[in-house]
Design a protein around this motif. Structure first.
Motif: not given
Length: 197
Positions: A141-147, A190-195
């Protein structure tokens, strides 16, 4: 959820002209190496030499294929890296985060290498990269938006649909989206990206 098949990755020369990159995704759409907010790519390192300098960019890389990649770091480093003049990336090893402002050279440790590279424009976005192995039946489950970039073939189930995934395919996930791994162990990054705050 969106799938970026390896066959569709955009291929281009490095900024310094000394290697090849497969661009998995970048934002904003249509941005180039001077205008992206973030960029996820797969780099093919055929020979020893300098990394491109990306001023104002934060980077993380992880080895996907090859015997190993040694990074020769600049003399002036943050306290957390003092004394570590060389970092070696290995298959299964932890990703390495560093500043795109640094002047770095790389050396292949036994033939060409392939690595995953996430870059975010400082002040606009932040990122994190983790290497994971999913057992058969395990759900991510993705912890945040990403790839999620796959470093092995896999069969996954998402939204009730079964999908065949090839090595170096990637899927975009929003926070809370999930998929289940089927059949065999899946090696992923897993790569997460956030502002930026």
């Amino acid at each position: 959820m969106k799938i970026a098949r390896r066959a569709g990755h955009k291929r281009m020369a490095w900024k310094n002209g000394q290697g090849l990159t497969e661009e998995v995704a970048a934002f904003p759409a249509g941005s180039d190496v001077d205008s992206f907010d973030w960029r996820l790519s797969i780099a093919h390192v055929e020979a020893d030499g300098p990394f491109s300098v990306f001023a104002g960019v934060d980077r993380t890389i992880a080895l996907l294929d090859g015997a190993g990649l040694a990074l020769d770091l600049p003399e002036r480093l943050p306290e957390s890296l003092q004394g570590a003049r060389t970092v070696e990336l290995t298959q299964g090893g932890a990703p390495f985060a560093f500043s795109g402002d640094w002047t770095i050279s790389s050396r292949n440790l036994g033939g060409p290498t392939i690595d995953l590279n996430i870059m975010t424009r400082r002040g606009r976005c932040i990122h994190e990269m983790r290497r994971l192995t999913l057992a058969p039946g395990e759900t991510l489950t993705a912890p945040g938006a990403g790839w999620v970039v796959f470093n092995s073939p896999a069969t996954i189930e998402a939204d009730g649909q079964e999908l065949a995934i090839e090595r170096f395919d990637a899927i975009a996930l929003d926070a809370g989206e999930s998929f289940s791994n089927r059949n065999t162990e899946a090696k992923i990054l897993l790569v997460t990206i956030s502002p930026a705050a």
